[in-house]
Design a protein around this motif. Structure first.
Motif, mmCIF file in Angstrom:
data_model
loop_
_atom_site.group_PDB
_atom_site.id
_atom_site.type_symbol
_atom_site.label_atom_id
_atom_site.label_comp_id
_atom_site.label_asym_id
_atom_site.label_seq_id
_atom_site.Cartn_x
_atom_site.Cartn_y
_atom_site.Cartn_z
ATOM 1 N N VAL A 189 -0.433 -3.847 10.180
ATOM 2 C CA VAL A 189 -1.710 -4.111 10.835
ATOM 3 C C VAL A 189 -2.312 -5.425 10.352
ATOM 4 C CG1 VAL A 189 -2.159 -1.646 11.111
ATOM 5 C CG2 VAL A 189 -3.110 -2.842 9.137
ATOM 6 N N PRO A 190 -2.985 -6.151 11.233
ATOM 7 C CA PRO A 190 -3.668 -7.367 10.814
ATOM 8 C C PRO A 190 -4.699 -7.066 9.730
ATOM 9 C CG PRO A 190 -3.499 -7.268 13.207
ATOM 10 C CD PRO A 190 -3.058 -5.936 12.693
ATOM 11 N N GLY A 191 -4.616 -7.806 8.628
ATOM 12 C CA GLY A 191 -5.545 -7.590 7.534
ATOM 13 C C GLY A 191 -5.089 -6.592 6.495
ATOM 14 N N ASP A 192 -4.006 -5.858 6.775
ATOM 15 C CA ASP A 192 -3.423 -4.911 5.811
ATOM 16 C C ASP A 192 -4.431 -3.866 5.332
ATOM 17 O OD1 ASP A 192 -1.077 -6.472 5.974
ATOM 18 O OD2 ASP A 192 -1.768 -7.763 4.347
ATOM 19 N N ASP A 193 -5.283 -3.391 6.205
ATOM 20 C CA ASP A 193 -6.271 -2.380 5.844
ATOM 21 C C ASP A 193 -5.587 -1.018 5.724
ATOM 22 O OD1 ASP A 193 -8.321 -0.533 5.642
ATOM 23 O OD2 ASP A 193 -9.515 -1.380 7.267
ATOM 24 N N PRO A 194 -5.538 -0.413 4.520
ATOM 25 C CA PRO A 194 -4.846 0.871 4.369
ATOM 26 C C PRO A 194 -5.409 1.978 5.241
ATOM 27 C CG PRO A 194 -5.296 -0.110 2.219
ATOM 28 C CD PRO A 194 -6.061 -0.916 3.235
ATOM 29 N N SER A 195 -6.699 1.888 5.597
ATOM 30 C CA SER A 195 -7.283 2.939 6.426
ATOM 31 C C SER A 195 -6.828 2.850 7.880
ATOM 32 C CB SER A 195 -8.815 2.887 6.361
ATOM 33 O OG SER A 195 -9.326 1.769 7.056
ATOM 34 N N VAL A 196 -6.235 1.723 8.242
ATOM 35 C CA VAL A 196 -5.753 1.539 9.616
ATOM 36 C C VAL A 196 -4.257 1.813 9.710
ATOM 37 C CG1 VAL A 196 -5.552 -0.107 11.531
ATOM 38 C CG2 VAL A 196 -7.584 -0.129 10.086
ATOM 39 N N ILE A 197 -3.495 1.538 8.654
ATOM 40 C CA ILE A 197 -2.039 1.730 8.685
ATOM 41 C C ILE A 197 -1.735 3.207 8.920
ATOM 42 C CG2 ILE A 197 0.120 1.485 7.394
ATOM 43 C CD1 ILE A 197 -1.368 -0.703 5.718
ATOM 44 N N ALA A 198 -1.093 3.515 10.053
ATOM 45 C CA ALA A 198 -0.770 4.896 10.444
ATOM 46 C C ALA A 198 -2.016 5.779 10.455
ATOM 47 C CB ALA A 198 0.299 5.481 9.533
ATOM 48 N N SER A 199 -3.163 5.186 10.720
ATOM 49 C CA SER A 199 -4.443 5.901 10.760
ATOM 50 C C SER A 199 -4.824 6.516 9.424
ATOM 51 C CB SER A 199 -4.427 6.974 11.856
ATOM 52 O OG SER A 199 -4.246 6.398 13.124
ATOM 53 N N GLY A 200 -4.324 5.947 8.325
ATOM 54 C CA GLY A 200 -4.786 6.282 6.983
ATOM 55 C C GLY A 200 -4.833 7.752 6.611
ATOM 56 N N PRO A 201 -3.709 8.467 6.622
ATOM 57 C CA PRO A 201 -3.766 9.901 6.299
ATOM 58 C C PRO A 201 -4.215 10.217 4.879
ATOM 59 C CG PRO A 201 -1.487 9.150 6.500
ATOM 60 C CD PRO A 201 -2.349 8.043 6.994
ATOM 61 N N THR A 202 -4.087 9.261 3.948
ATOM 62 C CA THR A 202 -4.509 9.510 2.563
ATOM 63 C C THR A 202 -5.638 8.587 2.131
ATOM 64 O OG1 THR A 202 -2.860 7.983 1.642
ATOM 65 C CG2 THR A 202 -2.173 10.267 1.956
ATOM 66 N N VAL A 203 -6.275 7.928 3.068
ATOM 67 C CA VAL A 203 -7.286 6.913 2.750
ATOM 68 C C VAL A 203 -8.623 7.329 3.352
ATOM 69 C CG1 VAL A 203 -7.885 4.471 2.963
ATOM 70 C CG2 VAL A 203 -5.499 5.147 2.772
ATOM 71 N N PRO A 204 -9.724 7.201 2.611
ATOM 72 C CA PRO A 204 -11.032 7.517 3.193
ATOM 73 C C PRO A 204 -11.274 6.735 4.476
ATOM 74 C CG PRO A 204 -11.222 7.103 0.834
ATOM 75 C CD PRO A 204 -9.819 6.741 1.213
#
Length: 427
Positions: A189-204
């Motif tokens: 994902v652009p910006g490497d936001d963990p909450s966006v990668i695969a819809s962030g299953p382990t990220v707030p």
């Protein structure tokens, strides 16, 4: 420095291979593994790189483990301790729903001595298809298809997906509490936001149900009644950044689009071409992004700015396509076809665009190659590039020319990889 078409084609594909080699699981994952826990190690995950990541864990983990990951059809690899399930992408299916349910059950009932090692890569959002209460898989499919055609960007699509899911948007990590959760991510994902990668299953999840409703309204999407009712209710929010169940989650991004671009830039430099990385997070309509790239390539060819030729322009990120025609194609062939029209046969400029997972959209190609004579060869076959572009039919255009590039699944995914080669003018 000039090159004939075969040499230019070979360089373009060599640059792509260098980019891929830099972001494979066996290259990036071993050094990021945590120490084994006192208790159990449970490995779960999803995405186009999931099988390769699972195999890398098996190859390098010093103790016992078990688990399950889900990947796209034809992206599996043989493993012995971690089960690999295949499911549909980008439109979810029952196999993904079943796998997501099993993963959610697998992480429940653990203790603080246990470790959940979560392997996440692009594509995981569609593959972890566990609908929220009252929402059916068919409802999620309908919303997903509408978002794909609407021109919504990946962050918008994943915001909606999170709020229609029982496992994404931090819900997987919440279910695993009080176990230690370590997530290793391959970013697409652009910006490497963990909450966006695969819809962030382990990220707030910093987004809200209201955001999801606004995105659907923005793109003129009328969701199925069950989806509308669930979102209107808004009672079952995703875990937020202050949720104590997610306080101890460790998240590490092990491979990014920038890693791929830098590897390609190093090879370009070694081959005598000045590399220019425009960005690892380029977004926007593919045909508009192509016009900008064409302008930069022309500036190099005509004026030697921002660097003299021979040069290689590199960019990553994820463009979008608002589908208005009935043709076949993904983001990368759409970009290349628009680039061909913008360059209009400019001499000495070659290009390629690929999806790093090996699948451009839903077709069987990773991307295609563009040459200075592409439009001339097309015209000789009676092909009107502008008409194909209007019909969103880049796949058929490049297939007719024999210029599609088919790699098969690469089992990694750091999104789009675009490269434009500008030769030094003769004389």
């Amino acid at each position: 420095m000039t090159a004939d078409a075969p040499l230019a084609d070979a360089l373009l594909q060599d640059l792509f291979q260098a980019a891929l080699s830099a972001v494979t699981a066996d290259t990036r994952l071993p050094g990021a593994l945590p120490p084994p826990p006192k208790g159990r190690t449970v490995v779960v995950g999803a995405g186009k790189a999931a099988a390769a990541m699972a195999k890398a864990v098996e190859d390098h983990w010093p103790g016992p483990l078990s688990g399950l990951v889900v990947t796209r059809y034809d992206h599996d690899l043989p493993t012995s301790r971690i089960e690999v399930v295949q499911a549909s992408h980008p439109v979810p299916d029952a196999a993904g729903q079943d796998a997501a349910g099993r993963i959610l059950a697998m992480v429940q009932g653990l203790t603080a001595d246990d470790l959940v090692l979560c392997l996440i890569s692009g594509g995981g959002s569609a593959l972890l298809a566990l609908p929220a209460p009252g929402v059916s898989l068919e409802d999620k499919r309908a919303v997903g298809k509408a978002l794909l055609k609407s021109g919504a960007d990946i962050a918008e699509m994943n915001c909606v997906r999170k709020h229609l899911s029982a496992i994404k948007g931090g819900r997987l990590a919440a279910a695993a509490h009080p176990a230690r959760v370590v997530s290793l991510l391959v970013s697409d994902v652009p910006g490497d936001d963990p909450s966006v990668i695969a819809s962030g299953p382990t990220v707030p999840d910093p987004t809200s149900v209201a955001d999801a409703r606004a995105i659907l309204a923005k793109h003129g999407i009328t969701p199925p009644p069950a989806v509308a009712a669930y979102l209107d209710q808004g009672a079952d929010e995703t875990p937020k950044p202050d949720d104590p169940r997610l306080a101890g989650v460790v998240t590490t991004i092990i491979a990014t689009p920038q890693d791929a671009l830098e590897a390609a830039a190093a090879l370009a430099r070694a081959r005598g071409f000045a590399p220019i990385i425009l960005g690892d997070a380029i977004e926007g309509e593919a045909r508009e992004v192509a016009k900008v790239h064409a302008g930069i390539a022309r500036q190099i060819a005509r004026h030697g700015q921002p660097t003299p030729a021979p040069a290689v322009i590199l960019s990553g990120g994820e463009t979008t396509v608002t589908v208005r025609g009935s043709g076949r194609g993904g983001r990368n062939v759409e970009f290349l076809l628009a680039l061909a029209v913008a360059l209009d046969g400019h001499p000495g400029i070659h290009a390629a665009a690929f999806d790093t997972d090996g699948i451009d959209g839903t077709e069987d190609n990773a991307g295609a190659i563009l040459r200075p004579d592409t439009l001339a060869r097309a015209a000789a076959l009676g092909l009107d590039a502008k008409a194909f572009l209007a019909n969103n039919d880049g796949y058929s255009f490049f297939k007719a020319l024999g210029d599609l590039v088919v790699t098969g699944p690469t089992r990694t995914n750091v999104n789009d990889f675009r490269v434009i080669l500008v030769e030094r003018p003769v004389g």
